[in-house]
Design an enzyme around this catalytic site. Structure first.
Site, mmCIF file in Angstrom:
data_model
loop_
_atom_site.group_PDB
_atom_site.id
_atom_site.type_symbol
_atom_site.label_atom_id
_atom_site.label_comp_id
_atom_site.label_asym_id
_atom_site.label_seq_id
_atom_site.Cartn_x
_atom_site.Cartn_y
_atom_site.Cartn_z
ATOM 1 N N ARG A 102 -10.605 3.103 9.112
ATOM 2 C CA ARG A 102 -9.744 1.945 9.446
ATOM 3 C C ARG A 102 -10.658 0.737 9.598
ATOM 4 O O ARG A 102 -11.562 0.740 10.447
ATOM 5 C CB ARG A 102 -8.981 2.200 10.745
ATOM 6 C CG ARG A 102 -8.360 0.939 11.311
ATOM 7 C CD ARG A 102 -7.361 1.200 12.427
ATOM 8 N NE ARG A 102 -6.132 1.754 11.894
ATOM 9 C CZ ARG A 102 -4.974 1.770 12.562
ATOM 10 N NH1 ARG A 102 -4.901 1.289 13.776
ATOM 11 N NH2 ARG A 102 -3.897 2.291 12.021
ATOM 12 N N HIS A 129 -1.689 -0.071 4.203
ATOM 13 C CA HIS A 129 -1.617 1.005 5.198
ATOM 14 C C HIS A 129 -0.908 2.205 4.553
ATOM 15 O O HIS A 129 0.204 2.558 4.922
ATOM 16 C CB HIS A 129 -0.842 0.502 6.420
ATOM 17 C CG HIS A 129 -1.032 1.315 7.655
ATOM 18 N ND1 HIS A 129 -1.848 2.433 7.713
ATOM 19 C CD2 HIS A 129 -0.500 1.194 8.907
ATOM 20 C CE1 HIS A 129 -1.808 2.937 8.938
ATOM 21 N NE2 HIS A 129 -1.004 2.213 9.675
ATOM 22 N N GLN A 132 0.714 5.173 6.602
ATOM 23 C CA GLN A 132 1.939 4.807 7.308
ATOM 24 C C GLN A 132 3.138 4.856 6.356
ATOM 25 O O GLN A 132 4.212 5.350 6.703
ATOM 26 C CB GLN A 132 1.801 3.403 7.896
ATOM 27 C CG GLN A 132 3.019 2.920 8.635
ATOM 28 C CD GLN A 132 3.282 3.688 9.918
ATOM 29 O OE1 GLN A 132 2.393 3.812 10.754
ATOM 30 N NE2 GLN A 132 4.482 4.226 10.075
ATOM 31 N N ASP A 219 7.340 -5.504 11.208
ATOM 32 C CA ASP A 219 6.042 -5.215 11.822
ATOM 33 C C ASP A 219 5.655 -6.456 12.615
ATOM 34 O O ASP A 219 6.310 -7.510 12.499
ATOM 35 C CB ASP A 219 5.015 -4.902 10.708
ATOM 36 C CG ASP A 219 3.631 -4.551 11.246
ATOM 37 O OD1 ASP A 219 3.529 -4.122 12.411
ATOM 38 O OD2 ASP A 219 2.643 -4.716 10.493
ATOM 39 N N CYS A 259 6.345 0.516 12.257
ATOM 40 C CA CYS A 259 5.147 1.358 12.299
ATOM 41 C C CYS A 259 4.584 1.489 13.704
ATOM 42 O O CYS A 259 3.862 2.434 13.986
ATOM 43 C CB CYS A 259 4.102 0.817 11.337
ATOM 44 S SG CYS A 259 3.469 -0.813 11.783
ATOM 45 N N ARG A 287 3.762 10.691 10.848
ATOM 46 C CA ARG A 287 2.369 10.380 10.512
ATOM 47 C C ARG A 287 1.559 11.676 10.485
ATOM 48 O O ARG A 287 0.727 11.887 9.598
ATOM 49 C CB ARG A 287 1.753 9.428 11.564
ATOM 50 C CG ARG A 287 2.343 8.028 11.604
ATOM 51 C CD ARG A 287 2.026 7.243 10.347
ATOM 52 N NE ARG A 287 0.594 7.178 10.081
ATOM 53 C CZ ARG A 287 -0.243 6.298 10.641
ATOM 54 N NH1 ARG A 287 0.200 5.401 11.498
ATOM 55 N NH2 ARG A 287 -1.537 6.298 10.327
HETATM 56 N N1 NVA Z 1 0.081 -4.977 10.650
HETATM 57 C C1 NVA Z 1 -0.417 -4.278 11.811
HETATM 58 C C2 NVA Z 1 -0.148 -2.809 11.663
HETATM 59 C C3 NVA Z 1 -0.610 -1.977 12.831
HETATM 60 C C4 NVA Z 1 -0.380 -0.505 12.631
HETATM 61 C C5 NVA Z 1 -1.892 -4.542 11.974
HETATM 62 O O1 NVA Z 1 -2.616 -4.545 10.971
HETATM 63 O O2 NVA Z 1 -2.338 -4.759 13.101
HETATM 64 N N1 CP Z 2 1.110 2.554 13.105
HETATM 65 C C1 CP Z 2 -0.200 2.734 13.355
HETATM 66 O O1 CP Z 2 -1.028 2.799 12.452
HETATM 67 O O2 CP Z 2 -0.489 2.867 14.675
HETATM 68 P P1 CP Z 2 -1.943 2.830 15.335
HETATM 69 O O3 CP Z 2 -2.477 1.431 15.160
HETATM 70 O O4 CP Z 2 -1.700 3.178 16.766
HETATM 71 O O5 CP Z 2 -2.823 3.834 14.638
#
Ligand code: NVA
Ligand code: CP
Length: 303
Positions: A102, A129, A132, A219, A259, A287
């Site tokens: 990540r 993502h 997800q 989101d 998500c 997930r």
């Molecule tokens: N768009 C959000 C998704 C988190 C799972 C982010 O990148 O923070």
């Molecule tokens: N939706 C998601 O990826 O959650 P986290 O940021 O908690 O991993």
């Protein structure tokens, strides 16, 4: 399929195979049937950003499959002090059977795949993502019984979620409409992909986009790394909230996905969130199952 870097790389058949295996693994888990398909395998998990769901579901998933997950906080690794990703990749390839990462830049994930020789899984970048969206597709298929022919509407920021949903849903035969304010459009690579599809629509008006939608998704307005823009974004996204008034324009049986984490009162009202909480937490649960399917496909010997 060697890696899961972005959904743009996957065929409809590959996505369908993952979803089918995810359903099977979920069924087996619920019925106490052991499936130690990754006994002796190791997964390194590099996190440059915070996570609740991704971290825990990958760790538990590897454990349930008989493998070992290793949490690697980037701030504790040499990569956090500037060791090049090319070198990190070539080192970790010699210890591990796979890496989940990540991070911010999609290019970093692509570099890991290029320089190493083990499967790389994208656990979220600024661009996409994919894990997800596999869980979202799995959940939609569970709730609605199919994907093809449904309409998915996404209201909000043209971020990693919107980018991946456009690609994933179009590849699975769904119609896609998205609504975002000017200046917050999805990535150009995604728009280039979507323009081949007649059933794709990019709107400025959420009311127009949500019309007759079977699935409504949103989101956060400020993603990880954009915290400093939160106030400016709250202003830009006013009018892009999923609320009862907007939901009234969707299909009467429309489901809602998020998500998580969610900001009630911003991108979604507490009322709509709670009305659809079962679907949203089913999505969070999936997930685990969807990622286990990805792990078996990429790290397993049999698949
Ligand atoms: N768009 C959000 C998704 C988190 C799972 C982010 O990148 O923070
Ligand atoms: N939706 C998601 O990826 O959650 P986290 O940021 O908690 O991993």
């Amino acid at each position: 399929m060697k890696h899961l870097l972005k959904l743009l790389d996957l065929t409809t058949e590959e996505i369908t195979d993952i979803l089918n295996l995810a359903d099977q693994l979920k069924y087996e888990l619920k019925h106490g049937i052991e499936h130690k398909l990754l006994a002796g395998k190791t997964l390194g998990m590099i996190f440059q950003k915070a996570s609740t769901r991704t971290r825990v579901s990958f760790e538990v998933g590897m454990y349930q499959l008989g493998g070992l997950p290793i949490f690697l906080s980037a701030s504790d690794m040499q990569i956090g002090r500037g060791e090049p990703v090319e070198d990190t990749s070539r080192v970790l390839s010699r210890y591990l059977n796979g890496i989940m990462i990540r991070t911010f830049e999609q290019e970093e994930v692509e570099s890991l795949a290029k320089y190493g020789n083990i499967p790389i899984i994208n656990g979220l970048t600024d661009f996409c993502h994919p894990c997800q969206i596999l869980a979202d597709l799995m959940t939609i298929r569970e709730v609605k019984g199919r994907l093809e022919g449904l309409k998915m509407c996404y209201i909000g920021d043209g971020n990693n979620m919107m980018n991946s949903l456009i690609v994933g849903c179009l590849k699975m035969g769904m119609a896609v409409s998205v609504a975002c304010p000017e200046g917050y459009d999805p990535d150009q690579r995604v728009l280039d992909f979507a323009k081949e599809y007649d059933c794709f629509q990019l709107c400025r008006s959420p009311k127009e986009a949500v019309k007759d939608a079977d699935v409504v998704i949103t989101d956060v307005w400020a993603s990880m790394g954009q915290e400093g823009e939160a106030e400016k974004r709250r202003e830009a996204f006013a009018g892009y909230q999923i609320n009862a008034e907007l939901m009234a324009l969707a299909h009467p049986d429309a489901m809602v996905q998020h998500c998580l984490p969610a900001h009630r009162g911003e991108e979604i009202t507490a009322e709509v969130f709670e009305q659809h909480a079962d679907e949203i937490f089913q999505e969070a649960e999936n997930r685990l199952h969807a990622q286990k399917a990805v792990l078996v496909k990429l790290l397993g010997d049999q698949q």
